[in-house]
Design an enzyme around this catalytic site. Structure first.
Site, PDB file in Angstrom:
ATOM      1  N   ARG A 196      12.474  -1.412   6.409  1.00  0.00           N
ATOM      2  CA  ARG A 196      11.807  -2.683   6.111  1.00  0.00           C
ATOM      3  C   ARG A 196      10.399  -2.434   5.605  1.00  0.00           C
ATOM      4  O   ARG A 196       9.905  -3.104   4.707  1.00  0.00           O
ATOM      5  CB  ARG A 196      11.787  -3.576   7.352  1.00  0.00           C
ATOM      6  CG  ARG A 196      13.168  -4.117   7.712  1.00  0.00           C
ATOM      7  CD  ARG A 196      13.090  -5.254   8.701  1.00  0.00           C
ATOM      8  NE  ARG A 196      13.035  -4.807  10.078  1.00  0.00           N
ATOM      9  CZ  ARG A 196      11.936  -4.791  10.817  1.00  0.00           C
ATOM     10  NH1 ARG A 196      10.790  -5.217  10.335  1.00  0.00           N
ATOM     11  NH2 ARG A 196      11.993  -4.374  12.064  1.00  0.00           N
ATOM     12  N   PHE A 197       9.751  -1.439   6.208  1.00  0.00           N
ATOM     13  CA  PHE A 197       8.407  -1.060   5.790  1.00  0.00           C
ATOM     14  C   PHE A 197       8.435  -0.581   4.334  1.00  0.00           C
ATOM     15  O   PHE A 197       7.619  -0.989   3.510  1.00  0.00           O
ATOM     16  CB  PHE A 197       7.907   0.040   6.732  1.00  0.00           C
ATOM     17  CG  PHE A 197       6.652   0.725   6.296  1.00  0.00           C
ATOM     18  CD1 PHE A 197       5.447   0.044   6.268  1.00  0.00           C
ATOM     19  CD2 PHE A 197       6.668   2.064   5.934  1.00  0.00           C
ATOM     20  CE1 PHE A 197       4.277   0.678   5.878  1.00  0.00           C
ATOM     21  CE2 PHE A 197       5.509   2.703   5.541  1.00  0.00           C
ATOM     22  CZ  PHE A 197       4.314   2.012   5.511  1.00  0.00           C
ATOM     23  N   GLU A 346       4.088  12.001  14.370  1.00  0.00           N
ATOM     24  CA  GLU A 346       4.245  10.538  14.418  1.00  0.00           C
ATOM     25  C   GLU A 346       5.698  10.285  14.841  1.00  0.00           C
ATOM     26  O   GLU A 346       6.536   9.885  14.044  1.00  0.00           O
ATOM     27  CB  GLU A 346       3.951   9.922  13.035  1.00  0.00           C
ATOM     28  CG  GLU A 346       3.970   8.396  13.023  1.00  0.00           C
ATOM     29  CD  GLU A 346       3.831   7.819  11.600  1.00  0.00           C
ATOM     30  OE1 GLU A 346       3.868   8.587  10.630  1.00  0.00           O
ATOM     31  OE2 GLU A 346       3.709   6.590  11.477  1.00  0.00           O
ATOM     32  N   HIS A 371      -2.074  10.756  12.986  1.00  0.00           N
ATOM     33  CA  HIS A 371      -1.346  10.214  14.141  1.00  0.00           C
ATOM     34  C   HIS A 371      -1.397  11.118  15.375  1.00  0.00           C
ATOM     35  O   HIS A 371      -1.983  10.758  16.374  1.00  0.00           O
ATOM     36  CB  HIS A 371       0.114   9.871  13.802  1.00  0.00           C
ATOM     37  CG  HIS A 371       0.231   8.717  12.861  1.00  0.00           C
ATOM     38  ND1 HIS A 371      -0.015   7.430  13.252  1.00  0.00           N
ATOM     39  CD2 HIS A 371       0.525   8.673  11.540  1.00  0.00           C
ATOM     40  CE1 HIS A 371       0.148   6.627  12.208  1.00  0.00           C
ATOM     41  NE2 HIS A 371       0.463   7.351  11.159  1.00  0.00           N
TER      42      HIS A 371
HETATM   43 ZN   LIG Z   1      -0.190   7.360   7.559  1.00  0.00          ZN
END
Ligand SMILES: [Zn+2]
Ligand SMILES: *[C@@H]1O[C@H](CO)[C@@H](O)[C@H](O)[C@H]1NC(C)=O
Ligand SMILES: *[C@@H]1O[C@H](CO)[C@@H](O)[C@H](O)[C@H]1NC(C)=O
Ligand SMILES: *[C@@H]1O[C@H](CO)[C@@H](O)[C@H](O)[C@H]1NC(C)=O
Length: 502
Positions: A196-197, A346, A371
């Site tokens: 979706r991103f 991440e 991250h």
């Molecule tokens: Zn990033």
């Protein structure tokens, strides 16, 4: 009988005195344990001026009000929902309004094409010469002098023409506004969330490949960050080939030069803005040959614009993309010519390729870790990060939206702050989830992640870290620090002032 009574009374007194002594030292020890932990935490060793102490008192009074209300009414604690509904209530928060006014230093982890929200992207569709191909809800957009020669199952039409008919306008605007948004579905697993991103990312890209729109977008994005009290930005960007409406396509290196041109125009128009640097990036799903090509473009650009190009990174979902380990020879070869700022860890997984990206990032000499969400599970790596002063770029809201953590109180940043690790806060892709450039991330961190006791020192240290761990030269850091301190003093004065004039 009598002596027994006296003796036992004495005993009671002695026991009581002993207990009191024990309690006394217990409370002292308790206090010093808490104090030692705070002193070891991020910002815990900063010394505040008397003005800062006054400002801190105001800030903490408001923090305790909001925080303690949530502690007593946990259902009102709203920082743990992927749908970002806390934003509907944020406007009333005095702490949030302080976060907005506060100078936040630099934003060091931001992807260049996702800095603006869906509303802004919709506005860009009103630019001239935009053609649309709408076939069964599947949408293509292209700027051109006349109907594009590109394939379209229906037909290319000028969007401004389509919009002349109110019913058509409503239909097309509906489709468009959905394209730019990342819709919300609590059921989705992490891979679906990333899909979706990426959908929002693709829609945005359709507009941003047109050179005049990209220039406008970039300038407006810098303005949005500047207005959120950010004085310096490091963007991550791939090298897209931009086009003109007459069909001319620029080579890849053009985009970096365009960024530099727009950034220096912006800086000259805003003297209290330090500037921009770029971390060139490539999708980690690409093969080794493609990554090598990107690296050689990056080296070329670094030679051409040494001050503007900060370094290199690989981006995209780590669980599905190639691990850093696949690119070790390629990255080792350029290490001396190009600094690395690698996304790593991440992920929620432990012991997987995505998790172990942190090992390679450290060994490859990354300047910062993007991250580092999984770092908390690795004590030896945390030591290495501390000793080598590798900053961790934490993006709390991004981690919530992209499904790593639901309740921000469980974010590993809480531990990184408590351990006093070198942390900077950033916002990753704030446009996609309609967040502020950086204020939202500061607010959620301060109220939802950091200790109740964390105060203005934590906030100031986070801002100072963003300058210290930036890619600025030493001279650039001194300039940024001088400007930051001016802004900070003014912020402190204004906070005290607003209190006395109320
Ligand atoms: Zn990033
Ligand atoms: C205070 O802590 C920061 C990290 O949070 C560190 O960089 C700095 O050197 C410390 N200063 C002192 C005086 O210990
Ligand atoms: C949290 O959200 C609820 C509604 O979902 C709202 O009633 C409440 O005021 C919010 N709490 C805060 C502190 O904003
Ligand atoms: C196409 O447009 C660009 C930008 O307006 C211009 O520089 C270029 O000369 C044009 N090329 C042609 C072939 O007309």
């Amino acid at each position: 009988m009598y002596t027994v009574l006296v003796l036992s009374a004495l005993c009671v007194l002695v026991v009581q005195a002993q207990l009191e002594g024990a309690l006394d030292s217990y409370y002292k020890e308790r206090e010093s344990m808490i104090e030692d932990e705070l002193a070891a935490s991020l910002g815990g060793n900063l010394t505040l001026s008397s003005r800062e102490i006054s400002a801190n008192r105001i800030l903490m009074r408001e923090k305790y009000k909001e925080f303690d209300f949530a502690f007593q009414n946990p259902s009102h604690f709203n920082f743990s929902r992927l749908d970002m509904t806390y934003r509907n209530h944020i406007g009333k928060s005095p702490v949030y309004s302080i976060m907005k006014r506060m100078p936040k230093g630099a934003a060091l982890h931001v992807h260049s094409s996702l800095m603006m929200d869906a509303e802004y992207m919709m506005q860009l569709t009103y630019e001239d010469d935009l053609y649309v191909c709408n076939s069964y809800g599947k949408m293509k957009l292209q700027f051109a002098d006349g109907p594009p020669a590109l394939p379209c199952p229906t037909s290319w039409r000028l969007l401004s023409e389509v919009r002349k008919e109110p019913a058509d306008k409503e239909r097309i605007d509906n489709i468009l506004s959905k394209e730019f948004k990342m819709d919300y579905n609590a059921e989705d697993d992490i891979n679906k969330v990333w899909d979706r991103f990426q959908k929002a990312f693709r829609a945005t890209k359709m507009l941003l490949l047109y050179r005049p729109v990209r220039e406008k977008f970039f300038y407006d994005a810098l303005k949005k960050f500047y207005d959120d009290n950010i004085l310096y930005i490091e963007i991550r960007s791939g090298l897209d080939e931009l086009y003109e409406k007459n069909g001319t396509v620029h080579d890849k290196l053009y985009l970096a030069r365009m960024y530099q041109k727009v950034a220096s125009k912006f800086a000259s128009e805003h003297p209290d803005f330090i500037g921009v640097k770029t971390i060139l990036s490539v999708a980690r799903k690409y093969n080794i040959k493609q990554v090598r090509d990107s690296l050689s473009d990056a080296v070329k650009l670094k030679e051409e614009m040494p001050d503007f190009i900060a370094g290199f990174d690989l981006v995209g979902q780590e669980d599905l993309g190639r691990p850093l380990a696949d690119f070790i020879p390629a990255l080792m070869e350029v290490k001396d010519k190009l600094d690395l700022y690698l996304h790593a860890g991440e992920t929620n997984w432990f012991g997987t390729s995505s998790d172990e990206n942190i090992v390679d990032a450290i060994l490859l000499g990354t300047k910062r870790i993007g991250h580092g969400y999984a770092l908390i599970k690795h004590p030896i790596l945390m030591d290495a990060v501390r000793k080598r002063e590798i900053a961790i770029e934490v993006n709390v809201i991004s981690n919530v939206v992209l499904n790593l953590v639901e309740d921000v109180r469980n974010h590993p940043l809480a531990s990184y702050l408590a351990l006093g690790l070198p942390v900077v806060l950033s916002s990753d892709d704030p446009g996609v989830w309609s967040a502020d450039a950086l204020s939202d991330d500061f607010y959620v961190t301060f109220m939802g992640v950091a200790s109740r006791r964390a105060d203005i020192r934590t906030l100031k240290q986070l801002a100072l870290n963003s300058i210290r761990y930036s890619a600025l030269s030493d001279a650039g850091k001194s300039d940024a620090l001088r400007l930051f301190n001016e802004k900070w003093d003014k912020f402190v004065d204004d906070l005290i002032e607003s209190e006395t004039t109320q």
